[in-house]
Design an enzyme around this catalytic site. Structure first.
Site, PDB file in Angstrom:
ATOM      1  N   CYS A  63     -19.355  -6.505   3.670  1.00 44.52           N
ATOM      2  CA  CYS A  63     -18.665  -5.285   4.061  1.00 44.52           C
ATOM      3  C   CYS A  63     -17.371  -5.248   3.273  1.00 44.52           C
ATOM      4  CB  CYS A  63     -18.373  -5.329   5.561  1.00 44.52           C
ATOM      5  SG  CYS A  63     -17.372  -3.939   6.131  1.00 44.52           S
TER       6      CYS A  63
ATOM      7  N   CYS B 288       0.411   4.742   7.017  1.00 37.15           N
ATOM      8  CA  CYS B 288      -0.238   4.570   8.330  1.00 37.15           C
ATOM      9  C   CYS B 288       0.713   3.823   9.287  1.00 37.15           C
ATOM     10  CB  CYS B 288      -1.556   3.821   8.156  1.00 37.15           C
ATOM     11  SG  CYS B 288      -2.584   4.517   6.832  1.00 37.15           S
TER      12      CYS B 288
ATOM     13  N   CYS C 297       0.321   0.073  10.328  1.00 38.38           N
ATOM     14  CA  CYS C 297      -0.130  -0.929   9.365  1.00 38.38           C
ATOM     15  C   CYS C 297       0.985  -1.804   8.792  1.00 38.38           C
ATOM     16  CB  CYS C 297      -0.900  -0.247   8.245  1.00 38.38           C
ATOM     17  SG  CYS C 297      -1.693  -1.448   7.151  1.00 38.38           S
TER      18      CYS C 297
ATOM     19  N   ARG D 158     -17.861  -2.796  18.035  1.00 34.55           N
ATOM     20  CA  ARG D 158     -17.129  -4.058  17.835  1.00 34.55           C
ATOM     21  C   ARG D 158     -15.806  -4.080  18.595  1.00 34.55           C
ATOM     22  NH1 ARG D 158     -17.011  -4.164  12.632  1.00 34.55           N
ATOM     23  NH2 ARG D 158     -19.069  -5.111  12.623  1.00 34.55           N
TER      24      ARG D 158
ATOM     25  N   CYS E  59     -19.400   1.837   8.659  1.00 31.29           N
ATOM     26  CA  CYS E  59     -18.653   1.188   9.736  1.00 31.29           C
ATOM     27  C   CYS E  59     -17.407   2.030   9.940  1.00 31.29           C
ATOM     28  CB  CYS E  59     -18.291  -0.246   9.332  1.00 31.29           C
ATOM     29  SG  CYS E  59     -17.182  -1.059  10.506  1.00 31.29           S
TER      30      CYS E  59
ATOM     31  N   CYS F 250       0.835  -1.210   0.000  1.00 30.14           N
ATOM     32  CA  CYS F 250       0.000   0.000   0.000  1.00 30.14           C
ATOM     33  C   CYS F 250       0.868   1.257   0.000  1.00 30.14           C
ATOM     34  CB  CYS F 250      -0.927   0.003   1.215  1.00 30.14           C
ATOM     35  SG  CYS F 250      -2.062   1.413   1.238  1.00 30.14           S
TER      36      CYS F 250
HETATM   37  N1  SAM Z   1      -6.800   0.404   3.249  1.00 28.43           N
HETATM   38  C1  SAM Z   1      -8.040   0.490   3.890  1.00 28.43           C
HETATM   39  C2  SAM Z   1      -8.123   1.624   4.876  1.00 28.43           C
HETATM   40  O1  SAM Z   1      -7.087   2.122   5.280  1.00 28.43           O
HETATM   41  O2  SAM Z   1      -9.230   2.018   5.212  1.00 28.43           O
HETATM   42  C3  SAM Z   1      -8.512  -0.778   4.530  1.00 28.43           C
HETATM   43  C4  SAM Z   1      -7.645  -1.639   5.387  1.00 28.43           C
HETATM   44  S1  SAM Z   1      -7.087  -0.995   6.940  1.00 28.43           S
HETATM   45  C5  SAM Z   1      -6.007  -2.299   7.334  1.00 28.43           C
HETATM   46  C6  SAM Z   1      -8.482  -1.053   8.029  1.00 28.43           C
HETATM   47  C7  SAM Z   1      -8.302  -0.628   9.458  1.00 28.43           C
HETATM   48  O3  SAM Z   1      -7.661  -1.654  10.193  1.00 28.43           O
HETATM   49  C8  SAM Z   1      -7.463   0.599   9.757  1.00 28.43           C
HETATM   50  O4  SAM Z   1      -8.146   1.775   9.546  1.00 28.43           O
HETATM   51  C9  SAM Z   1      -7.129   0.394  11.227  1.00 28.43           C
HETATM   52  O5  SAM Z   1      -8.105   0.982  12.047  1.00 28.43           O
HETATM   53  C10 SAM Z   1      -7.153  -1.118  11.397  1.00 28.43           C
HETATM   54  N2  SAM Z   1      -5.793  -1.650  11.627  1.00 28.43           N
HETATM   55  C11 SAM Z   1      -4.851  -1.849  10.677  1.00 28.43           C
HETATM   56  N3  SAM Z   1      -3.722  -2.326  11.237  1.00 28.43           N
HETATM   57  C12 SAM Z   1      -3.940  -2.415  12.574  1.00 28.43           C
HETATM   58  C13 SAM Z   1      -3.140  -2.837  13.684  1.00 28.43           C
HETATM   59  N4  SAM Z   1      -1.884  -3.226  13.537  1.00 28.43           N
HETATM   60  N5  SAM Z   1      -3.704  -2.818  14.906  1.00 28.43           N
HETATM   61  C14 SAM Z   1      -4.987  -2.413  15.073  1.00 28.43           C
HETATM   62  N6  SAM Z   1      -5.774  -1.990  14.062  1.00 28.43           N
HETATM   63  C15 SAM Z   1      -5.270  -1.987  12.824  1.00 28.43           C
HETATM   64 FE1  SF4 Z   2      -2.875   1.252   3.352  1.00 26.43          FE
HETATM   65 FE2  SF4 Z   2      -2.792   0.063   5.732  1.00 26.43          FE
HETATM   66 FE3  SF4 Z   2      -3.167   2.701   5.591  1.00 26.43          FE
HETATM   67 FE4  SF4 Z   2      -5.131   1.024   4.784  1.00 26.43          FE
HETATM   68  S1  SF4 Z   2      -4.358   1.236   6.862  1.00 26.43           S
HETATM   69  S2  SF4 Z   2      -4.386   2.874   3.729  1.00 26.43           S
HETATM   70  S3  SF4 Z   2      -3.870  -0.657   3.949  1.00 26.43           S
HETATM   71  S4  SF4 Z   2      -1.308   1.570   4.932  1.00 26.43           S
END
Ligand code: SAM
Ligand code: SF4
Ligand code: DTB
Length: 331
Positions: A146, A75, A78, A278, A206, A71
């Site tokens: 979803c 973030c 992530c 949730r 959500c 990606c």
């Molecule tokens: N790329 C999309 C986005 O950013 O909306 C979808 C996937 S993203 C992985 C979805 C959500 O998962 C993030 O907004 C975050 O809240 C949660 N998430 C991702 N990695 C995480 C982690 N290591 N611990 C807790 N929550 C996490």
């Molecule tokens: Fe990309 Fe992860 Fe950020 Fe979603 S949360 S936009 S998958 S880096």
């Protein structure tokens, strides 16, 4: 985006199309809830929960990563950002047949909703057609659908709605004033714009956040206030406890006190009485007793299945045993 001061939430009137209104939840009011004695706070949250829901029911959603890694976004939490060296193998979009195998297995284990996640900043129009096909086919299995695909452009939410999408997950993740500490490649305004597109297309929203990214209680209160001030509040509110992934900037983040996590759930329940809250990422690290306290505090949904997107989740047997011990009915 109107961030006036840390005391003020982003005006989320965007979801209602209004710009001027009194926000129902000031950060102060929410912060005051966090300061209450824990057990009194949980008691009040329980009362709110009982007024709006059957407290014996826990909704189950199963997650599947349909497009993993690589990606463009940064973030800090992530595993799937191309900017972090997490050792995750980048994968192409999963073929429909494989998605359906996972969906059938999720349904057979009792999930009522199937949530498909893609590691995109946002889908291209070309990406959207195969995802729409997945939504159509998963729905035919009798599951709610979803997806979480990142930011949507004009018209894309309508394509998903047309395919029969029930929910779109798009989190605000943290407090407005803390957002830039965690993510720099897009803004909170971008996220709000996508939420507005989703809502306008008639898809359930959500939207939640993460606890344990180095924020303080004030920021946790501010995150909950901005979620609760969305007009209307999200239908579903995932509260994630950070899963620290090696190789991400947050790999060594100080874990929050588990009771502080319970407070966050309770405050979400009180401020968003009719939303499904949730208990999301981070359950694998939680004891059964801590999870029970989260349900007591108003959580009424979980992710079901031994994987979240790229990290682990309690196996379904452990969850089923826990529900049976607590006299809860998983739906
Ligand atoms: N790329 C999309 C986005 O950013 O909306 C979808 C996937 S993203 C992985 C979805 C959500 O998962 C993030 O907004 C975050 O809240 C949660 N998430 C991702 N990695 C995480 C982690 N290591 N611990 C807790 N929550 C996490
Ligand atoms: Fe990309 Fe992860 Fe950020 Fe979603 S949360 S936009 S998958 S880096
Ligand atoms: C949400 O709030 N949590 C889920 C879902 N929405 C997409 C994702 C949690 C991901 C946890 C880390 C991982 O498995 O990669």
């Amino acid at each position: 985006m109107t961030i006036v001061s840390p005391q003020t939430t982003v005006d989320p009137g965007t979801l209602a199309g209004a710009t001027q209104r009194t926000l129902p939840w000031s950060v102060e009011k929410v912060a005051a809830l966090f300061e209450r004695p824990l057990l009194d706070l949980v008691f009040d949250a329980r009362e709110v929960h009982r007024r709006h829901f059957d407290t014996t029911e826990i909704q189950r959603s199963t997650l599947l990563s349909i497009k993993t890694g690589g990606c463009s976004e940064d973030c800090g939490y992530c595993s799937q950002s191309a900017r972090h060296d997490t050792g995750l193998e980048r994968e192409r979009l999963m073929p429909l047949t494989e998605v359906l195998e996972h969906a059938r297995a999720a349904r057979d284990r009792g999930a009522s909703r199937f949530c498909m996640g893609a590691a995109w900043r946002g889908p291209s129009d070309r990406d959207l057609a195969p995802v729409a096909e997945m939504i159509r086919e998963v729905r035919k299995l009798g599951l709610e659908t979803c997806v979480t695909l990142g930011m949507l452009k004009d018209g894309q939410a309508e394509v998903l709605k047309e395919a029969g999408l029930d929910y779109y997950n798009h989190n605000l993740d943290t407090a407005p004033e803390f957002y830039g500490e965690v993510i720099t490649t897009h803004t909170l305004r971008d996220r709000l714009d996508t939420l507005e597109r989703v809502r306008n297309a008639g898809i359930h929203v959500c939207c939640g956040g993460i606890v344990g990214m180095g924020e303080g209680r004030r920021e946790r209160a501010s995150m909950i206030a901005q979620l609760a001030n969305l007009a209307p509040p999200p239908d579903s509110v995932p509260i994630n406890n950070l899963v620290p992934v090696p190789g991400t900037p947050l790999e060594n983040a100080e874990p929050v006190d588990p009771f502080e996590f319970v407070r966050t759930i309770a405050v979400a329940r009180i401020t968003m009485p009719t939303s499904v809250v949730r208990l999301s990422a981070g359950r694998q690290q939680m004891s059964d007793e801590l999870q029970a306290l989260c349900f007591m505090a108003g959580a009424n949904s979980i992710f079901h299945g031994d994987r979240l997107l790229t990290t682990g989740n309690p196996d379904t047997e452990r969850d089923d045993r826990l529900f049976s011990r607590l006299g809860l009915r998983a739906i």
